[in-house]
Each structure stands twice: as C-alpha cells, then as structure tokens.
Enzyme design. Structure first.
Site, PDB file in Angstrom:
ATOM      1  N   ARG A  99       0.835  -1.187   0.000  1.00  0.00           N
ATOM      2  CA  ARG A  99       0.000   0.000   0.000  1.00  0.00           C
ATOM      3  C   ARG A  99       0.877   1.247   0.000  1.00  0.00           C
ATOM      4  O   ARG A  99       1.952   1.266   0.629  1.00  0.00           O
ATOM      5  CB  ARG A  99      -0.879  -0.019   1.258  1.00  0.00           C
ATOM      6  CG  ARG A  99      -1.883   1.104   1.380  1.00  0.00           C
ATOM      7  CD  ARG A  99      -2.909   1.084   0.292  1.00  0.00           C
ATOM      8  NE  ARG A  99      -4.108   1.866   0.641  1.00  0.00           N
ATOM      9  CZ  ARG A  99      -4.997   2.259  -0.256  1.00  0.00           C
ATOM     10  NH1 ARG A  99      -4.850   1.962  -1.543  1.00  0.00           N
ATOM     11  NH2 ARG A  99      -6.071   2.922   0.121  1.00  0.00           N
ATOM     12  N   THR A 150      -8.483   0.673 -10.397  1.00  0.00           N
ATOM     13  CA  THR A 150      -8.069  -0.484  -9.602  1.00  0.00           C
ATOM     14  C   THR A 150      -8.265  -1.722 -10.466  1.00  0.00           C
ATOM     15  O   THR A 150      -9.086  -1.733 -11.384  1.00  0.00           O
ATOM     16  CB  THR A 150      -8.853  -0.585  -8.269  1.00  0.00           C
ATOM     17  OG1 THR A 150      -8.707   0.648  -7.554  1.00  0.00           O
ATOM     18  CG2 THR A 150      -8.370  -1.715  -7.386  1.00  0.00           C
ATOM     19  N   ASN A 163      -5.824   4.321  -7.513  1.00  0.00           N
ATOM     20  CA  ASN A 163      -7.038   4.990  -7.046  1.00  0.00           C
ATOM     21  C   ASN A 163      -7.889   5.462  -8.222  1.00  0.00           C
ATOM     22  O   ASN A 163      -8.276   4.675  -9.065  1.00  0.00           O
ATOM     23  CB  ASN A 163      -6.736   6.110  -6.051  1.00  0.00           C
ATOM     24  CG  ASN A 163      -7.993   6.499  -5.271  1.00  0.00           C
ATOM     25  OD1 ASN A 163      -8.838   5.652  -5.008  1.00  0.00           O
ATOM     26  ND2 ASN A 163      -8.142   7.768  -4.937  1.00  0.00           N
ATOM     27  N   ASP A 178      -7.866   8.373  -0.120  1.00  0.00           N
ATOM     28  CA  ASP A 178      -8.424   7.292   0.701  1.00  0.00           C
ATOM     29  C   ASP A 178      -8.280   7.571   2.195  1.00  0.00           C
ATOM     30  O   ASP A 178      -8.858   6.862   3.019  1.00  0.00           O
ATOM     31  CB  ASP A 178      -7.778   5.949   0.351  1.00  0.00           C
ATOM     32  CG  ASP A 178      -8.422   5.312  -0.877  1.00  0.00           C
ATOM     33  OD1 ASP A 178      -9.498   5.768  -1.286  1.00  0.00           O
ATOM     34  OD2 ASP A 178      -7.840   4.361  -1.424  1.00  0.00           O
ATOM     35  N   SER A 207      -7.823   1.034   2.824  1.00  0.00           N
ATOM     36  CA  SER A 207      -8.236   0.571   1.494  1.00  0.00           C
ATOM     37  C   SER A 207      -9.458  -0.331   1.611  1.00  0.00           C
ATOM     38  O   SER A 207      -9.798  -0.812   2.689  1.00  0.00           O
ATOM     39  CB  SER A 207      -7.081  -0.208   0.861  1.00  0.00           C
ATOM     40  OG  SER A 207      -7.483  -0.810  -0.347  1.00  0.00           O
ATOM     41  N   SER A 208     -10.085  -0.564   0.457  1.00  0.00           N
ATOM     42  CA  SER A 208     -11.161  -1.562   0.381  1.00  0.00           C
ATOM     43  C   SER A 208     -10.731  -2.792  -0.422  1.00  0.00           C
ATOM     44  O   SER A 208     -11.540  -3.700  -0.635  1.00  0.00           O
ATOM     45  CB  SER A 208     -12.403  -0.954  -0.286  1.00  0.00           C
ATOM     46  OG  SER A 208     -12.885   0.135   0.465  1.00  0.00           O
ATOM     47  N   GLY A 266     -13.263  -1.592  -7.866  1.00  0.00           N
ATOM     48  CA  GLY A 266     -14.577  -0.978  -7.674  1.00  0.00           C
ATOM     49  C   GLY A 266     -14.688  -0.053  -6.481  1.00  0.00           C
ATOM     50  O   GLY A 266     -15.790   0.175  -5.991  1.00  0.00           O
ATOM     51  N   GLY A 267     -13.545   0.492  -6.004  1.00  0.00           N
ATOM     52  CA  GLY A 267     -13.595   1.477  -4.920  1.00  0.00           C
ATOM     53  C   GLY A 267     -14.280   0.909  -3.690  1.00  0.00           C
ATOM     54  O   GLY A 267     -14.027  -0.220  -3.273  1.00  0.00           O
TER      55      GLY A 267
HETATM   56  N1  GLY Z   1      -8.223   3.242  -3.807  1.00  0.00           N
HETATM   57  C1  GLY Z   1      -9.238   2.340  -3.539  1.00  0.00           C
HETATM   58  C2  GLY Z   1      -8.975   1.483  -2.368  1.00  0.00           C
HETATM   59  O1  GLY Z   1      -7.837   1.255  -2.019  1.00  0.00           O
HETATM   60  O2  GLY Z   1      -9.897   1.027  -1.751  1.00  0.00           O
END
Ligand code: GLY
Length: 576
Positions: A102, A387, A407, A429, A458-459, A478-479
């Site tokens: 990350r 992503t 992102n 984020d 993050s997701s 997909g954010g």
């Molecule tokens: N940038 C999207 C995530 O890391 O969730």
C-alpha cells in the site's frame, strides 16, 4: 444514554477468541491441481502470465509478469506509481500471507494538507496532481515477490511488460473512456499528456500506445531491483518533479519505502475457510464481519427481498465500523479480533428488524458527525475499472490473488518527466476531514486521519476460499464497492454456483453512508424495489454495471480447474 440501533454502545467483549489459524490453510493440498489458470482484466496481461508459466515460472513469477503488464496496458487502473495487496499461498509449506504494498503518506504529510483557509476539505487537492500522491508500493512488491517467492529472474518476468511499454499496445474502449473522463487532469501534466493523449485528446481505439520512458524504468527495476526505482536517477526525477508540481515527497520517502508481509484475515462461513486482506485494507475484516452477521441471521435460508434486506443491513453495520475503527495497523490500534468475532457480530445485528430498514443516521448519533454531503464537482467515474484484480493458480497449487490500484482513473494524472511513472492519488483514501466523504462517498475518522508515513485505509479485498469441495481465488476493482462485490461472490461460491456465476451475478451495494442501496441494472426487479422501499430503504439505481471480477476455481471434488473474467470488462481467463 440509550444504545444506538447498531450497537454503537456495545460494551467491549471480555473474551476474544482466535477464530482462525492465521497464516495457515486448514488443509494443505495433497496434490497439485490438474491445470494452471490465469484470470486478469486485460488479455495482454493474462498472456504475460501464461508465457511466464510456460517458461518454467511459478504462480509468483507469473504474478510479477501480470502485475507489471497491467501497469502498462491499464494505466487508468494500476501502475508503478501505485500500490496494492497481494495474497499468496505457497503449496510447499501451506503458507498463506499477504504482501502489503500500500502507498504511504509522505513524511511531510499533515492532516490539514487538503483543507482550505476555512478548514474545509478541497477534494481536487487530494485527487489531481502530485500533492495527491502517496509513496508508491508496486515496484517494491514486484521485487519482493520475485526475490522471495519466484523461480525466475526479474529480467525474465518483467520482459513482457517491458515489451508492451516499448513496442506499444492497442488502445481499447476502456482506455479511451477513462482518458476522456480524466482528459483535463492529464492535460495539466505535460509528461502525462504526451504519454496518454494524442494532441491533447484521448487516442482512438486501435491506436498503438508506446511508453518508452516507462519501458526504461521497468528495465531499471529489472536490472537493479528495488534500488532501480527507489534510489538513483529515477528516484531523483520523481522527487524533483513532484516538488516542482507542488508535492511534498523527499528522497527519504522513497528510500524508506518497504513492502510488508502481514498475516491475512481469516475466518469460516458454512464450511468454507476464507482468507482475505488485512489492515490497512478493510476488506478482510468487513468480509468476516458481514459473514458472521449473515450466519447469525441464518441468511442462507433467505431468498428474494428478504435476502437483499438482510444483506443491506449487514453491509450497513460493517461499513459503520469501517468508518469508526479501521486504519493503518502500524500507527493505530485496530480492533481486528473484536470486529471479526462471531459474538460481536451477533451484538451488531441483534437489532435487525426483518420488517424495516435501520436508518444509518440513527446508527451513530453518539459516535461521529458523519455527513452524506458529496462535493458537487465529484462526478463518479463511468465504470469500475479504476483499480484492477488478477488471480493465478499454478500446477503445484501455488496461488495468488492480487488487487492493485492507483485509485481514481489515471490516478493523480501526473507523470514525472523522464520516468513514464503515472502517480497515484491514493491520499484521497485518507479521511482528510473527519466525517466528510471522499470520492467514493466513504466517511472516516481519527483511525484513518492523515499522518506522516501512514498507510491509507483501502477496500481492496483479494480473497481465497477453501473447503473439501475446492479452492476459489477471486477479487475485483470498484472502490468502496469492492468488499460488497466480493461478499456476493463469496456467497455464490458457498452456494455451489459455477465460477461464471461468481463474476456475472447482478450486484447491490450499501456502505452505511450515503444511506442508499445502489444496484446494477437488472439487480432488483420493480417488485423487489417496491418491497425494499416499503421497508424504508432508499434506492439508487445505477445506469451502468460495476466491478471487474477475476476468478479461478480449483474444483477438487471433480478434479478440474475453471476460470472466469467478468463480462463487464475486457479481461480474459485462461485454463491450461
Ligand atoms: N483506492 C481504492 C482502495 O484502495 O480502496
């Protein structure tokens, strides 16, 4: 003070039991799978993985090749200027681990850096240009993966990506759509405009896009390893350009960056062992929390509107906890054991009412000043290809699920001249202002506040599932919707649905705030919508589908391997 409907005032649990064997699969594979498989969001990247397996590489070598190729052919999704999470399983010792690559906040970052003089969040400062960029992790992940887990030299595994950057690839409709969406931001960076646009406009489909500077940077990485990116001439060019463009990177930021190995999050659901991303991703924690709540509700027995209602209510509660408690585990105390404990889930869902929705605004009256306000200039991107995800299985049973990102589409839109490296805008984020939503409408607080060197929440949710029946490898971009998409695919796996179903099923989403059910066209019938509205849910039909799931199933019960690439995207799945 009375307890809130979502159990916000729940007393801390006195006993936390370990729910899983972290870092170890429940059953080591007896024999390898009959076939290898690769599924990725772009045919050229899938091809790179196939070629590296054919050259004698293992799944980890193939992952280096696929990840690097995606950095070239999907610049709107991931890249050397970005980061991500890699879930690995090594068959030889049945070890499962996560590589956290990350991005980190620069050491000069501070919590007011995206606020104006009145203390209000200015979204474009966290989205466009080099001030929006965290310190990249992908180059460190590629070298870490190659040197610790691969069989082949980095020069071999990066060769397909170098060729794609040097010789070019044909622009496709997804590239064109995203370049059009981010055209003005790309134009603001002369090096980005030269690399990604033609005469200031998105190139037409079929245009051969060459990226010679990126080829040279990949070549430096291949020759020199991590130092080829994080030190020497590339690092100097990155720091100089970022600072000239208003950013705050220093040479120390790059020199200090390290990919980190972490134990993933694991748990069980209906006989399946699930492994997914640990903080600083919220993915694994939320998946286990939602599955625990669904178990409490015995949701497997539900159908139709009742099932959708239950899904939405567990999503709401899990995302509430995401906003309150999750962040970088190296800088903030993340209560993982509590949030993933079945007893905690039982408490969270105890006020579930099968007849009506629990309004999110009642969920947190005593917790935080969340707002649903969405800045007017934040237009959601057209699809969800920002992503990316890929899945790999080799003949030895080694496997990789990797979700990578820069992102927003084309990240910050900024390229440092002479590097070919498009920088991320992952700083968005962070919770730049407590309670104020980011570009995905996600709110957050202290646990995810900006701090020097901190990794933003993050997701991303690369995931493995394992049972007597088989092994699933999956994930999606997909954010904020990544986690709920993976949840719905996990349910499909546990229901015994075929792998094509995991990637095609219509999707719904709820994330606590905004307090609405978003759903793909065809996901909810008119009767379903009416029944959900009657329970008090607010509905937001989306005009376009979302997600780009890439999945593999090693069906041990039938001795076969299947793979599928989401038809919403342009990717490809290959089985040997
Ligand atoms: N940038 C999207 C995530 O890391 O969730």
């Amino acid at each position: 003070m009375p307890p809130s409907p979502l159990g916000c005032r729940l007393a801390p649990l006195g006993i936390f039991l370990a729910i899983c064997l972290i870092g170890q699969s429940p059953a080591a594979e007896q024999t390898g799978p009959p076939r290898a498989a690769v599924a990725s969001a772009h045919p050229a990247a899938t091809r790179a993985g196939i070629d590296i397996l054919a050259a004698g590489g293992n799944a980890f070598d193939a992952a280096v090749a696929v990840g690097a190729a995606l950095a070239v052919v999907e610049p709107y999704s991931s890249g050397l200027g970005g980061g991500g999470f890699w879930l690995l399983h090594r068959a030889a010792d049945a070890r499962t681990l996560m590589i956290d690559a990350r991005e980190r906040a620069p050491l000069a970052a501070h919590r007011a850096m995206y606020l104006d003089d009145q203390g209000q969040f200015v979204p474009e400062r966290a989205l466009d240009g080099p001030l929006a960029a965290g310190i990249p992790g992908l180059p460190a992940a590629l070298t870490h993966l190659s040197t610790r887990y691969g069989r082949l030299p980095l020069g071999t595994t990066l060769a397909p990506a170098i060729a794609l950057a040097r010789d070019g690839f044909a622009v496709d409709r997804v590239y064109r759509d995203y370049a059009a969406f981010r055209r003005d931001t790309l134009r603001a960076s002369p090096a980005a405009a030269a690399q990604f646009l033609v005469d200031g406009e998105p190139p037409p489909p079929g245009h051969l896009l060459r990226q010679p500077d990126l080829a040279a940077t990949l070549d430096a990485l291949a020759r020199e390893g991590q130092a080829g990116f994080y030190a020497g001439p590339i690092a100097e060019r990155l720091v100089t350009a970022v600072r000239a463009g208003g950013g705050i990177w220093t040479a120390d930021d790059l020199r200090d960056y390290q990919a980190i190995e972490r134990a993933p999050i694991s748990g069980t659901y209906r006989g399946w062992h699930l492994v997914s991303a640990a903080p600083p991703s919220s993915g694994g924690v939320l998946l286990i929390a939602m599955l625990n709540m669904l178990d409490t509700l015995d949701a497997a027995a539900l159908t139709g509107t009742e099932r959708t209602h239950a899904l939405v209510e567990v999503m709401r509660r899990a995302y509430r906890d995401r906003a309150r408690s999750l962040g970088d585990p190296d800088q903030t105390a993340v209560p993982v054991e509590q949030l993933t404990h079945p007893l905690y889930a039982a408490g969270l869902i105890r006020d579930f009412d099968p007849r009506r929705a629990t309004p999110s605004r009642l969920a947190d009256l005593d917790c935080a000043p969340w707002t649903e306000r969405r800045p007017a200039d934040q237009i959601p991107p057209p699809e969800s290809h920002h992503t990316t995800h890929f899945s790999i299985l080799d003949r030895d049973g080694n496997r990789v699920a990797a979700t990578l990102s820069i992102n927003y589409p084309f990240g910050s839109g900024f390229v440092a001249p002479g590097t070919g490296v498009l920088l991320n805008d992952e700083m968005d984020d962070f919770s730049a202002q407590p309670g104020v939503p980011n570009v995905y409408g996600l709110v957050g607080g202290e646990a995810n506040a900006i701090a020097p060197g901190r990794r933003m929440l993050s997701s991303m949710s690369p995931t493995f599932l394992e049972s007597e029946q088989g092994i699933a490898i999956l994930g999606t971009p997909g954010g904020s919707r990544i986690i709920t998409m993976v949840l719905q695919s996990v349910l499909a796996v546990t229901e015994g649905a075929p792998v094509t179903d995991w990637v095609t099923r219509p999707r719904i989403h709820h994330q606590f705030l905004p307090d609405r059910i978003q759903f793909e066209p065809d996901a909810l019938s008119a009767a379903d919508q009416a029944a959900l509205a009657a329970k008090g849910h607010r509905l937001e039909p989306l005009q376009r589908p979302f997600g780009n799931m890439q999945a593999i199933f090693w069906d041990r019960a039938h001795g076969r391997v299947q793979a599928a690439s989401d038809p919403r995207g342009i990717g490809s799945a290959w089985v040997e």
